[in-house]
Design a protein around this motif. Sequence first.
Motif, PDB file in Angstrom:
ATOM      1  N   TRP A 130       0.828  -1.213   0.000  1.00  0.00           N
ATOM      2  CA  TRP A 130       0.000   0.000   0.000  1.00  0.00           C
ATOM      3  C   TRP A 130       0.861   1.261   0.000  1.00  0.00           C
ATOM      4  N   LEU A 131       1.931   1.252   0.789  1.00  0.00           N
ATOM      5  CA  LEU A 131       2.819   2.411   0.851  1.00  0.00           C
ATOM      6  C   LEU A 131       3.525   2.639  -0.483  1.00  0.00           C
ATOM      7  N   ILE A 132       3.963   1.560  -1.111  1.00  0.00           N
ATOM      8  CA  ILE A 132       4.627   1.702  -2.404  1.00  0.00           C
ATOM      9  C   ILE A 132       3.645   2.206  -3.452  1.00  0.00           C
ATOM     10  N   GLU A 133       2.421   1.708  -3.408  1.00  0.00           N
ATOM     11  CA  GLU A 133       1.392   2.202  -4.330  1.00  0.00           C
ATOM     12  C   GLU A 133       1.129   3.695  -4.137  1.00  0.00           C
ATOM     13  N   HIS A 134       1.350   4.187  -2.904  1.00  0.00           N
ATOM     14  CA  HIS A 134       1.145   5.601  -2.610  1.00  0.00           C
ATOM     15  C   HIS A 134       2.441   6.405  -2.716  1.00  0.00           C
ATOM     16  N   ASP A 135       3.441   5.837  -3.413  1.00  0.00           N
ATOM     17  CA  ASP A 135       4.636   6.576  -3.847  1.00  0.00           C
ATOM     18  C   ASP A 135       5.625   6.886  -2.731  1.00  0.00           C
ATOM     19  N   ILE A 136       5.655   6.047  -1.704  1.00  0.00           N
ATOM     20  CA  ILE A 136       6.691   6.170  -0.671  1.00  0.00           C
ATOM     21  C   ILE A 136       8.012   5.642  -1.236  1.00  0.00           C
ATOM     22  N   ASP A 137       9.130   6.278  -0.838  1.00  0.00           N
ATOM     23  CA  ASP A 137      10.421   6.028  -1.468  1.00  0.00           C
ATOM     24  C   ASP A 137      11.250   4.925  -0.826  1.00  0.00           C
ATOM     25  N   GLY A 138      10.844   4.427   0.322  1.00  0.00           N
ATOM     26  CA  GLY A 138      11.595   3.366   0.982  1.00  0.00           C
ATOM     27  C   GLY A 138      10.868   2.958   2.246  1.00  0.00           C
ATOM     28  N   VAL A 139      11.220   1.794   2.785  1.00  0.00           N
ATOM     29  CA  VAL A 139      10.579   1.301   4.005  1.00  0.00           C
ATOM     30  C   VAL A 139      11.638   0.889   5.014  1.00  0.00           C
ATOM     31  N   VAL A 140      11.289   1.090   6.293  1.00  0.00           N
ATOM     32  CA  VAL A 140      12.238   0.880   7.390  1.00  0.00           C
ATOM     33  C   VAL A 140      11.578  -0.005   8.445  1.00  0.00           C
ATOM     34  N   PRO A 141      11.773  -1.314   8.376  1.00  0.00           N
ATOM     35  CA  PRO A 141      11.225  -2.204   9.406  1.00  0.00           C
ATOM     36  C   PRO A 141      12.106  -2.211  10.654  1.00  0.00           C
ATOM     37  N   CYS A 142      11.483  -2.558  11.778  1.00  0.00           N
ATOM     38  CA  CYS A 142      12.194  -2.741  13.057  1.00  0.00           C
ATOM     39  C   CYS A 142      12.846  -1.457  13.565  1.00  0.00           C
ATOM     40  N   GLY A 143      12.161  -0.340  13.338  1.00  0.00           N
ATOM     41  CA  GLY A 143      12.573   0.908  13.956  1.00  0.00           C
ATOM     42  C   GLY A 143      11.759   1.172  15.210  1.00  0.00           C
ATOM     43  N   THR A 144      11.814   2.400  15.694  1.00  0.00           N
ATOM     44  CA  THR A 144      11.065   2.761  16.897  1.00  0.00           C
ATOM     45  C   THR A 144       9.570   2.570  16.695  1.00  0.00           C
ATOM     46  N   THR A 145       9.043   3.065  15.570  1.00  0.00           N
ATOM     47  CA  THR A 145       7.623   2.921  15.276  1.00  0.00           C
ATOM     48  C   THR A 145       7.243   1.460  15.071  1.00  0.00           C
ATOM     49  N   GLY A 146       8.216   0.635  14.719  1.00  0.00           N
ATOM     50  CA  GLY A 146       7.988  -0.800  14.561  1.00  0.00           C
ATOM     51  C   GLY A 146       8.076  -1.592  15.854  1.00  0.00           C
ATOM     52  N   GLU A 147       8.194  -0.879  16.992  1.00  0.00           N
ATOM     53  CA  GLU A 147       8.256  -1.537  18.310  1.00  0.00           C
ATOM     54  C   GLU A 147       9.366  -2.597  18.349  1.00  0.00           C
ATOM     55  N   PHE A 148      10.518  -2.268  17.788  1.00  0.00           N
ATOM     56  CA  PHE A 148      11.603  -3.255  17.699  1.00  0.00           C
ATOM     57  C   PHE A 148      11.996  -3.795  19.066  1.00  0.00           C
ATOM     58  N   ALA A 149      11.921  -2.949  20.097  1.00  0.00           N
ATOM     59  CA  ALA A 149      12.354  -3.373  21.422  1.00  0.00           C
ATOM     60  C   ALA A 149      11.391  -4.364  22.057  1.00  0.00           C
ATOM     61  N   SER A 150      10.219  -4.549  21.447  1.00  0.00           N
ATOM     62  CA  SER A 150       9.233  -5.504  21.952  1.00  0.00           C
ATOM     63  C   SER A 150       9.176  -6.779  21.110  1.00  0.00           C
ATOM     64  N   LEU A 151      10.097  -6.920  20.159  1.00  0.00           N
ATOM     65  CA  LEU A 151      10.125  -8.100  19.300  1.00  0.00           C
ATOM     66  C   LEU A 151      11.143  -9.112  19.812  1.00  0.00           C
ATOM     67  N   SER A 152      10.800 -10.384  19.716  1.00  0.00           N
ATOM     68  CA  SER A 152      11.769 -11.440  20.002  1.00  0.00           C
ATOM     69  C   SER A 152      12.754 -11.541  18.837  1.00  0.00           C
ATOM     70  N   PRO A 153      13.894 -12.212  19.022  1.00  0.00           N
ATOM     71  CA  PRO A 153      14.820 -12.394  17.895  1.00  0.00           C
ATOM     72  C   PRO A 153      14.166 -13.056  16.687  1.00  0.00           C
ATOM     73  N   ALA A 154      13.319 -14.036  16.923  1.00  0.00           N
ATOM     74  CA  ALA A 154      12.641 -14.711  15.809  1.00  0.00           C
ATOM     75  C   ALA A 154      11.690 -13.757  15.109  1.00  0.00           C
ATOM     76  N   GLU A 155      10.992 -12.921  15.875  1.00  0.00           N
ATOM     77  CA  GLU A 155      10.070 -11.959  15.275  1.00  0.00           C
ATOM     78  C   GLU A 155      10.821 -10.891  14.486  1.00  0.00           C
ATOM     79  N   PHE A 156      11.960 -10.470  14.991  1.00  0.00           N
ATOM     80  CA  PHE A 156      12.795  -9.535  14.244  1.00  0.00           C
ATOM     81  C   PHE A 156      13.101 -10.103  12.863  1.00  0.00           C
ATOM     82  N   ARG A 157      13.501 -11.341  12.810  1.00  0.00           N
ATOM     83  CA  ARG A 157      13.837 -11.961  11.515  1.00  0.00           C
ATOM     84  C   ARG A 157      12.600 -12.047  10.621  1.00  0.00           C
ATOM     85  N   THR A 158      11.462 -12.390  11.214  1.00  0.00           N
ATOM     86  CA  THR A 158      10.226 -12.487  10.439  1.00  0.00           C
ATOM     87  C   THR A 158       9.848 -11.143   9.830  1.00  0.00           C
ATOM     88  N   VAL A 159       9.956 -10.084  10.602  1.00  0.00           N
ATOM     89  CA  VAL A 159       9.586  -8.753  10.114  1.00  0.00           C
ATOM     90  C   VAL A 159      10.502  -8.334   8.967  1.00  0.00           C
TER      91      VAL A 159
END
Length: 293
Positions: free
Chosen positions: A33-62
């Motif tokens: 959806w973001l790419i369809e709306h012309d966003i230039d890049g994506v950043v998984p596992c940042g602050t907004t992605g609640e990275f500090a609440s992810l397990s190591p396995a979930e980090f890899r999945t994301v």
Amino acid sequence: MSKNSFHGVLCPLVTPFADGTVDEASLSTLVDWLIEHDIDGVVPCGTTGEFASLSPAEFRTVIETTVDAAEGRVPVVAGVAGTDIQTVSERIEFAASAGADAVLLTQPYFHTAPTPAGNQQFFETVADGSPLPLVLYNIPACTGQPIAPETVAAVADHDAIVGLKDSSGDFDYFLELLRVTDDEFTLLEGYDQHFVSGVHAGSDGGINALSNVVPEVFAEIRDEAFGGDTHTALEREQEAFPDLFGYCMEYGFATVAKAGLEHRGVIDSAEVRPPLVSLPDDVVTDIHHLVGN
């Protein structure tokens, strides 16, 4: 990859959850959806992605889910924040193996008195062994102190350190970074309400949480700002962001962004993990009104 490969609006993705687990389907839908709306890049596992609440396995999945969904259409810059070099290096190695294009790295947090020299050593040691370009991430509200401008200037010539995202909200600091780095070093504004001012001052764009929920507005502002129509871009920015950004500062960027995304039908649930909590009903109603349909 050149040092100036990241430009425009990059989105620090929320991590959708469903019944306590990562909702891979919703994450894939969000990226598309973001790419369809012309966003230039994506950043998984940042602050907004609640990275500090992810397990190591979930980090890899994301990371894997994001790379697969992006399909090479836009750069993927994976968050790899950590407090020790080995963990950060292992996260970078995984991001590289998954197909990410670069990584986003904070200085070590929790330590009570890290020095500029110690932070410089941390960044350079990680960068020396990194298979991917590094974008530094200045977020003093979470790390306890800013990355000193002299540290940024010292590491900016490292081949693997290509840029910095600044989420301090201190525009004087951002201007100082523009002064002490050259044009090849990518500077991205992380404070949503400073996007246009940053572009006008010479930034390469931003990594902005509200692009999750109103990507079309960010795309318009980006085009106006980089096209030289600063006045229109500022008017649009000041109309679209202050109320939403205020809620983000009070309740958390992930919480607000997820409420907006659920309302727009992009993700199935606004679920967040502790220490974040669900929003009051009246705030949810306001957010729905602010993001539209």
